[in-house]
Design a protein around this motif. Structure first.
Motif, PDB file in Angstrom:
ATOM      1  N   UNK A 117       0.878  -0.930  -0.006  1.00  0.00           N
ATOM      2  CA  UNK A 117       0.055  -0.015   0.007  1.00  0.00           C
ATOM      3  C   UNK A 117       0.767   1.330  -0.041  1.00  0.00           C
ATOM      4  N   UNK A 118       0.728   2.176  -0.803  1.00  0.00           N
ATOM      5  CA  UNK A 118       1.403   3.335  -1.098  1.00  0.00           C
ATOM      6  C   UNK A 118       1.579   4.017   0.320  1.00  0.00           C
ATOM      7  N   UNK A 119       2.595   4.583   0.481  1.00  0.00           N
ATOM      8  CA  UNK A 119       2.858   5.586   1.769  1.00  0.00           C
ATOM      9  C   UNK A 119       2.787   6.978   1.424  1.00  0.00           C
ATOM     10  N   UNK A 120       2.053   7.613   2.172  1.00  0.00           N
ATOM     11  CA  UNK A 120       1.488   9.235   1.871  1.00  0.00           C
ATOM     12  C   UNK A 120       2.777  10.253   2.357  1.00  0.00           C
ATOM     13  N   UNK A 121       2.703  11.321   1.775  1.00  0.00           N
ATOM     14  CA  UNK A 121       3.730  12.186   2.166  1.00  0.00           C
ATOM     15  C   UNK A 121       4.823  12.536   1.080  1.00  0.00           C
ATOM     16  N   UNK A 122       5.660  13.565   1.589  1.00  0.00           N
ATOM     17  CA  UNK A 122       6.815  13.754   0.893  1.00  0.00           C
ATOM     18  C   UNK A 122       7.439  12.506   0.298  1.00  0.00           C
ATOM     19  N   UNK A 123       8.287  12.660  -0.683  1.00  0.00           N
ATOM     20  CA  UNK A 123       9.149  11.255  -1.509  1.00  0.00           C
ATOM     21  C   UNK A 123      10.654  11.803  -1.231  1.00  0.00           C
ATOM     22  N   UNK A 124      11.185  10.974  -0.748  1.00  0.00           N
ATOM     23  CA  UNK A 124      12.677  11.023  -0.413  1.00  0.00           C
ATOM     24  C   UNK A 124      13.301  10.718  -1.609  1.00  0.00           C
ATOM     25  N   UNK A 125      14.386  11.519  -2.090  1.00  0.00           N
ATOM     26  CA  UNK A 125      15.399  11.220  -3.268  1.00  0.00           C
ATOM     27  C   UNK A 125      15.982   9.754  -2.820  1.00  0.00           C
ATOM     28  N   UNK A 126      16.104   8.673  -3.477  1.00  0.00           N
ATOM     29  CA  UNK A 126      16.643   7.490  -3.175  1.00  0.00           C
ATOM     30  C   UNK A 126      17.121   6.783  -4.396  1.00  0.00           C
ATOM     31  N   UNK A 127      18.329   5.868  -4.279  1.00  0.00           N
ATOM     32  CA  UNK A 127      18.706   5.062  -5.279  1.00  0.00           C
ATOM     33  C   UNK A 127      19.071   3.903  -4.807  1.00  0.00           C
ATOM     34  N   UNK A 128      18.902   2.656  -5.381  1.00  0.00           N
ATOM     35  CA  UNK A 128      19.358   1.238  -5.118  1.00  0.00           C
ATOM     36  C   UNK A 128      20.629   1.060  -5.826  1.00  0.00           C
ATOM     37  N   UNK A 129      21.663   0.589  -5.246  1.00  0.00           N
ATOM     38  CA  UNK A 129      23.070   0.399  -5.700  1.00  0.00           C
ATOM     39  C   UNK A 129      23.395  -0.714  -5.439  1.00  0.00           C
ATOM     40  N   UNK A 130      23.605  -1.618  -6.574  1.00  0.00           N
ATOM     41  CA  UNK A 130      24.172  -3.046  -6.745  1.00  0.00           C
ATOM     42  C   UNK A 130      25.665  -2.943  -6.872  1.00  0.00           C
ATOM     43  N   UNK A 131      26.295  -3.978  -6.317  1.00  0.00           N
ATOM     44  CA  UNK A 131      27.688  -4.133  -6.564  1.00  0.00           C
ATOM     45  C   UNK A 131      28.172  -3.998  -8.299  1.00  0.00           C
ATOM     46  N   UNK A 132      29.063  -3.050  -8.225  1.00  0.00           N
ATOM     47  CA  UNK A 132      29.307  -2.837  -9.855  1.00  0.00           C
ATOM     48  C   UNK A 132      28.750  -1.798 -10.424  1.00  0.00           C
ATOM     49  N   UNK A 133      27.628  -0.996  -9.562  1.00  0.00           N
ATOM     50  CA  UNK A 133      27.227   0.255  -9.736  1.00  0.00           C
ATOM     51  C   UNK A 133      25.568  -0.099 -10.729  1.00  0.00           C
ATOM     52  N   UNK A 134      25.161  -1.439 -10.720  1.00  0.00           N
ATOM     53  CA  UNK A 134      23.826  -1.520 -11.595  1.00  0.00           C
ATOM     54  C   UNK A 134      23.017  -1.055 -10.593  1.00  0.00           C
ATOM     55  N   UNK A 135      22.055  -0.245 -11.286  1.00  0.00           N
ATOM     56  CA  UNK A 135      21.093   0.469 -10.677  1.00  0.00           C
ATOM     57  C   UNK A 135      19.547   0.366 -11.532  1.00  0.00           C
ATOM     58  N   UNK A 136      18.559  -0.210 -10.623  1.00  0.00           N
ATOM     59  CA  UNK A 136      17.113  -0.354 -11.429  1.00  0.00           C
ATOM     60  C   UNK A 136      16.643   1.041 -11.613  1.00  0.00           C
ATOM     61  N   UNK A 137      16.164   1.318 -12.831  1.00  0.00           N
ATOM     62  CA  UNK A 137      15.462   2.492 -12.919  1.00  0.00           C
ATOM     63  C   UNK A 137      14.070   2.347 -13.277  1.00  0.00           C
ATOM     64  N   UNK A 138      13.199   3.347 -13.976  1.00  0.00           N
ATOM     65  CA  UNK A 138      11.964   3.239 -14.236  1.00  0.00           C
ATOM     66  C   UNK A 138      11.546   2.071 -14.893  1.00  0.00           C
ATOM     67  N   UNK A 139      10.104   1.691 -14.661  1.00  0.00           N
ATOM     68  CA  UNK A 139       9.621   0.326 -15.443  1.00  0.00           C
ATOM     69  C   UNK A 139      10.243  -0.848 -14.628  1.00  0.00           C
ATOM     70  N   UNK A 140      10.777  -0.713 -13.729  1.00  0.00           N
ATOM     71  CA  UNK A 140      11.210  -2.098 -13.104  1.00  0.00           C
ATOM     72  C   UNK A 140      10.376  -2.201 -11.615  1.00  0.00           C
ATOM     73  N   UNK A 141      10.464  -3.385 -11.129  1.00  0.00           N
ATOM     74  CA  UNK A 141       9.801  -3.700  -9.690  1.00  0.00           C
ATOM     75  C   UNK A 141      10.278  -3.028  -8.593  1.00  0.00           C
ATOM     76  N   UNK A 142      11.765  -2.860  -8.738  1.00  0.00           N
ATOM     77  CA  UNK A 142      12.189  -1.984  -7.450  1.00  0.00           C
ATOM     78  C   UNK A 142      11.772  -0.667  -7.376  1.00  0.00           C
ATOM     79  N   UNK A 143      11.642  -0.045  -8.584  1.00  0.00           N
ATOM     80  CA  UNK A 143      11.279   1.372  -8.905  1.00  0.00           C
ATOM     81  C   UNK A 143       9.876   1.377  -8.158  1.00  0.00           C
ATOM     82  N   UNK A 144       8.994   0.493  -8.890  1.00  0.00           N
ATOM     83  CA  UNK A 144       7.559   0.343  -8.207  1.00  0.00           C
ATOM     84  C   UNK A 144       7.647   0.567  -6.451  1.00  0.00           C
ATOM     85  N   UNK A 145       8.324  -0.207  -6.152  1.00  0.00           N
ATOM     86  CA  UNK A 145       8.554  -0.504  -4.414  1.00  0.00           C
ATOM     87  C   UNK A 145       9.079   0.795  -3.798  1.00  0.00           C
ATOM     88  N   UNK A 146       9.902   1.481  -4.469  1.00  0.00           N
ATOM     89  CA  UNK A 146      10.551   2.726  -4.032  1.00  0.00           C
ATOM     90  C   UNK A 146       9.337   3.683  -3.909  1.00  0.00           C
TER      91      UNK A 146
END
Length: 267
Positions: free
Chosen positions: A146-175
């Motif tokens: 269930x989505x959290x209400x309120x201001x959105x905090x800028x965040x990034x998921x960083x995997x070893x080697x610098x791989x980052x999930x962007x828009x259109x991915x499940x991690x992006x939806x969860x963030x």
């Protein structure tokens, strides 16, 4: 008399339980769903990744109760399943062998959203013969996400080697649902992309969810002097790799971790 006996037996025959398929999964994400929607005796085999502490999305003790395969045609066919369930990538030799043996193959793509994952859970439960269990699991996933209400905090998921999930991915939806704003788009990254360290230092997120830090304490990024020099401008929060691997019931644990980090940021 024989006809009367045959007619009398019809209700008994119609009341007999349907045949439940014996299933082999060769995908760890499917394994995690099957553990919650199928009977244990239906699961003829699971992916060997589910018995690897570094890759499993289910408790090891539970995974070790089942036969594990690496997904080769010989291993899978030897288990004589009614069907094989897996992700989008299967060796051509395995597909050919299953076709020769008339074993049904069901493939699911990697879910891009919570809604995609809920639909997959329902479908896996349906073909396993337990649709009500799929509905229950999907409802629990929806409640956890269930989505959290309120201001959105800028965040990034960083995997070893610098791989980052962007828009259109499940991690992006969860963030997004947990109250964060995925900064991947800020850096012009694609759906899955590598972020150079210099870009991150120049425009740091407020929260960096470090997948490597969850397992080994720190990685090349979190231990870099330039990142440490950012001080209070950035919070590094460990994020277990197992929460990156799958949808399904993993979403419940992933959302719990993301909500915990978001709550620690305050209003």
């Amino acid at each position: 008399m024989r006809r009367l006996l045959a007619l009398a037996a019809l209700p008994l025959l119609s009341a007999a339980p349907p045949h439940l398929p014996r299933i082999v999964s060769i995908n760890p994400c499917i394994d995690a769903v099957l553990m919650q929607v199928a009977d244990p005796e239906q699961i003829a085999g699971i992916s060997h990744y589910s018995q690897d502490p570094r890759a499993t999305s289910i408790p090891l003790a539970q995974a070790r109760r089942f036969r594990a395969t690496s997904g080769t045609a010989e291993e899978v066919v030897a288990l004589a399943p009614d069907m094989v369930i897996t992700g989008p990538h299967v060796e051509p030799a395995t597909i050919a062998a299953l076709q020769r043996m008339h074993i049904k193959l069901v493939q699911y793509r990697v879910p891009d959203t919570v809604a995609d994952s809920e639909a997959q859970v329902r479908d896996i439960a349906r073909i396993a013969g337990h649709p009500a269990r799929g509905e229950d699991l999907a409802d629990r996933i929806a409640a956890a996400a269930t989505p959290v209400r309120g201001a959105r905090v800028p965040a990034l998921i960083w995997q070893s080697g610098g791989l980052v999930p962007g828009g259109g991915t499940l991690p992006d939806d969860l963030l997004t649902r947990a109250g964060f704003r995925n900064m991947s788009a800020t850096y012009g990254l694609k759906k899955w992309d590598v972020l150079p360290l210099e870009y991150l230092i120049a425009t740091p997120p407020r929260v960096l969810l470090s997948v490597g830090a969850a397992e080994i304490g720190e990685d090349r990024l979190t231990s870099h002097p330039a990142v440490r020099a950012l001080g209070q401008r950035i919070r590094i929060a460990p994020y277990p790799a197992r929460l990156m691997n799958c949808g399904g019931p993993t979403i419940i644990a992933a959302m719990a971790r993301l909500r915990q980090v978001r709550k620690g940021m305050g209003a």
